[in-house]
Enzyme design. Structure first.
Site, mmCIF file in Angstrom:
data_model
loop_
_atom_site.group_PDB
_atom_site.id
_atom_site.type_symbol
_atom_site.label_atom_id
_atom_site.label_comp_id
_atom_site.label_asym_id
_atom_site.label_seq_id
_atom_site.Cartn_x
_atom_site.Cartn_y
_atom_site.Cartn_z
ATOM 1 N N PHE A 62 0.814 -1.222 0.000
ATOM 2 C CA PHE A 62 0.000 0.000 0.000
ATOM 3 C C PHE A 62 0.842 1.264 0.000
ATOM 4 O O PHE A 62 0.298 2.353 0.022
ATOM 5 C CB PHE A 62 -0.915 0.049 1.235
ATOM 6 C CG PHE A 62 -1.620 -1.237 1.523
ATOM 7 C CD1 PHE A 62 -2.239 -1.962 0.509
ATOM 8 C CD2 PHE A 62 -1.673 -1.731 2.812
ATOM 9 C CE1 PHE A 62 -2.886 -3.150 0.778
ATOM 10 C CE2 PHE A 62 -2.324 -2.914 3.087
ATOM 11 C CZ PHE A 62 -2.936 -3.643 2.071
ATOM 12 N N ALA A 64 4.732 3.618 -0.682
ATOM 13 C CA ALA A 64 6.054 3.886 -1.251
ATOM 14 C C ALA A 64 6.846 4.680 -0.234
ATOM 15 O O ALA A 64 6.318 5.649 0.351
ATOM 16 C CB ALA A 64 5.918 4.687 -2.536
ATOM 17 N N ASN A 66 11.342 5.528 0.998
ATOM 18 C CA ASN A 66 12.770 5.333 0.732
ATOM 19 C C ASN A 66 13.568 5.531 1.998
ATOM 20 O O ASN A 66 13.075 6.111 2.966
ATOM 21 C CB ASN A 66 13.254 6.368 -0.298
ATOM 22 C CG ASN A 66 12.439 6.347 -1.573
ATOM 23 O OD1 ASN A 66 12.166 5.293 -2.128
ATOM 24 N ND2 ASN A 66 12.038 7.518 -2.019
ATOM 25 N N HIS A 73 25.829 18.245 5.162
ATOM 26 C CA HIS A 73 26.201 19.367 4.276
ATOM 27 C C HIS A 73 26.081 18.923 2.821
ATOM 28 O O HIS A 73 27.067 18.781 2.109
ATOM 29 C CB HIS A 73 27.597 19.878 4.627
ATOM 30 C CG HIS A 73 27.650 20.427 6.019
ATOM 31 N ND1 HIS A 73 27.616 21.779 6.305
ATOM 32 C CD2 HIS A 73 27.648 19.791 7.222
ATOM 33 C CE1 HIS A 73 27.629 21.952 7.617
ATOM 34 N NE2 HIS A 73 27.650 20.763 8.198
ATOM 35 N N HIS A 77 21.728 23.671 1.612
ATOM 36 C CA HIS A 77 21.813 23.309 3.030
ATOM 37 C C HIS A 77 22.214 24.467 3.923
ATOM 38 O O HIS A 77 22.588 25.543 3.452
ATOM 39 C CB HIS A 77 22.756 22.119 3.235
ATOM 40 C CG HIS A 77 24.221 22.447 3.120
ATOM 41 N ND1 HIS A 77 24.900 22.423 1.941
ATOM 42 C CD2 HIS A 77 25.145 22.783 4.062
ATOM 43 C CE1 HIS A 77 26.173 22.744 2.146
ATOM 44 N NE2 HIS A 77 26.345 22.978 3.432
ATOM 45 N N ASP A 79 24.355 25.830 7.347
ATOM 46 C CA ASP A 79 25.526 25.652 8.214
ATOM 47 C C ASP A 79 25.216 26.254 9.590
ATOM 48 O O ASP A 79 24.980 27.464 9.718
ATOM 49 C CB ASP A 79 26.755 26.403 7.669
ATOM 50 C CG ASP A 79 27.376 25.749 6.448
ATOM 51 O OD1 ASP A 79 26.941 24.660 6.032
ATOM 52 O OD2 ASP A 79 28.328 26.355 5.903
ATOM 53 N N HIS A 83 29.380 23.997 13.202
ATOM 54 C CA HIS A 83 30.091 23.422 12.051
ATOM 55 C C HIS A 83 31.565 23.813 12.063
ATOM 56 O O HIS A 83 32.401 23.074 11.565
ATOM 57 C CB HIS A 83 29.411 23.900 10.766
ATOM 58 C CG HIS A 83 30.066 23.454 9.502
ATOM 59 N ND1 HIS A 83 30.513 22.177 9.301
ATOM 60 C CD2 HIS A 83 30.339 24.122 8.354
ATOM 61 C CE1 HIS A 83 31.029 22.075 8.078
ATOM 62 N NE2 HIS A 83 30.959 23.238 7.490
HETATM 63 C C1 23J Z 1 34.132 21.801 5.578
HETATM 64 C C2 23J Z 1 35.317 22.380 5.182
HETATM 65 C C3 23J Z 1 35.313 23.338 4.193
HETATM 66 C C4 23J Z 1 34.115 23.709 3.627
HETATM 67 C C5 23J Z 1 32.901 23.145 4.023
HETATM 68 C C6 23J Z 1 32.935 22.193 4.998
HETATM 69 C C7 23J Z 1 31.599 23.553 3.408
HETATM 70 O O1 23J Z 1 31.543 24.168 2.392
HETATM 71 C C8 23J Z 1 30.311 23.282 4.071
HETATM 72 O O2 23J Z 1 29.422 22.609 3.499
HETATM 73 O O3 23J Z 1 30.091 23.786 5.156
HETATM 74 S S1 23J Z 1 34.112 24.927 2.353
HETATM 75 MN MN MN Z 2 27.955 23.380 4.878
#
Ligand code: 23J
Ligand code: MN
Length: 263
Positions: A62, A64, A66, A73, A77, A79, A83
């Site tokens: 029934f 679908a 994934n 990243h 996206h 940041d 990060h």
């Molecule tokens: C880690 C190191 C360098 C970069 C990046 C990540 C990204 O562009 C990112 O997606 O945050 S330039």
């Molecule tokens: Mn990024």
């Protein structure tokens, strides 16, 4: 006008199409370009994979659905401050702890499409931004600023998108001084249509990757691989950029949306 009236009016404008919702995300799939770091960083984000669980068949008559292999990243996206090492100590610097009030804000669109078409290594300077402000008005506190390069035309062609040769990747981005200038205006974040918030040449800048370094140092956000910035006015639109609520996430794919007044 009261906030209640304004929201009521916005609702009507959205329903009537007088405020248009513009999709600022590129499709996400196996063709989506993924950042390739130099070999001294051994690990990279894997390519996007989409695996079928079932599609109205013996595995699920029934339904679908994934499952995916998906780096934080990947594609269009977000940041988050955690990060980058410069943003590591912000308690509200993760996708699950950031303040969602900051994610919806006016957007300033700096059109560098002509410069980027002529020179893939084009760098936006603080002087360029000041000239843009003279023409279009000042960049305000807690607003988004995005760099239009129309790089989304390569969004399903990794070779063209990354544009790498023996000297490294070639894609436009900001100078360190440009990022510092934007931060002096108190922006909430900076967005690019390229693979990351920094220029292709940014690994060789001082500091390396200044957009990442400075934005996240100041607990600000980054947006990468944005699409359709050619459909936005220089000022007057509202950008909505909400990452998935990954626990201690450093970023996530987003469906970035802009609210644009029509006519
Ligand atoms: C880690 C190191 C360098 C970069 C990046 C990540 C990204 O562009 C990112 O997606 O945050 S330039
Ligand atoms: Mn990024």
């Amino acid at each position: 006008m009261s906030a209640a009236n304004t929201i009521n009016e916005l609702g009507g404008l959205l329903l009537s199409g007088k405020v248009e919702v513009v999709d600022l995300s590129s499709p996400l799939g196996p063709e989506t370009p993924i950042l390739q770091l130099p070999p001294d960083f051994a690990k990279n984000t894997p390519k996007v994979e989409i695996h079928k669980i079932s599609e109205y068949d013996e595995d699920g008559p029934f339904f679908a659905w994934n499952w995916m292999v998906l780096g934080e990243h990947s594609g269009t996206h977000f940041d988050a401050p955690h990060h980058w090492v410069t943003g590591k100590d912000y308690k509200d610097g993760f996708t699950d702890t950031l303040d969602v009030q900051r994610l919806i804000a006016p957007v300033n669109v700096i059109d560098c499409s002509k410069e980027a078409a002529e020179n893939a290594d084009f760098l936006l300077t603080d002087e360029h931004i000041k000239a843009w402000e003279k023409e279009h008005g000042e960049i305000g506190r807690d607003e988004w600023v995005v760099m239009r390069t129309d790089w989304d035309r390569y969004a399903d062609d990794e070779e063209k998108f990354l544009n790498t040769d023996e000297n490294g990747p070639h894609s436009p981005g900001p100078t360190p001084e440009a990022v510092e200038y934007l931060l002096s205006k108190g922006i909430v974040g900076w967005g690019s249509q390229c693979i990351g918030t920094d220029a292709g040449s940014a690994g060789g800048m001082e500091p390396p990757f200044p957009a990442h370094n400075f934005l996240h140092r100041d607990n600000k956000f980054g947006l990468a691989s944005l699409a359709n910035l050619d459909k936005l006015p220089a000022k007057g639109a509202i950008l909505i950029a909400a990452p998935i609520k990954i626990k201690r996430g450093t970023g996530s794919p987003i469906r970035a949306l802009a609210l644009v007044p029509k006519g």
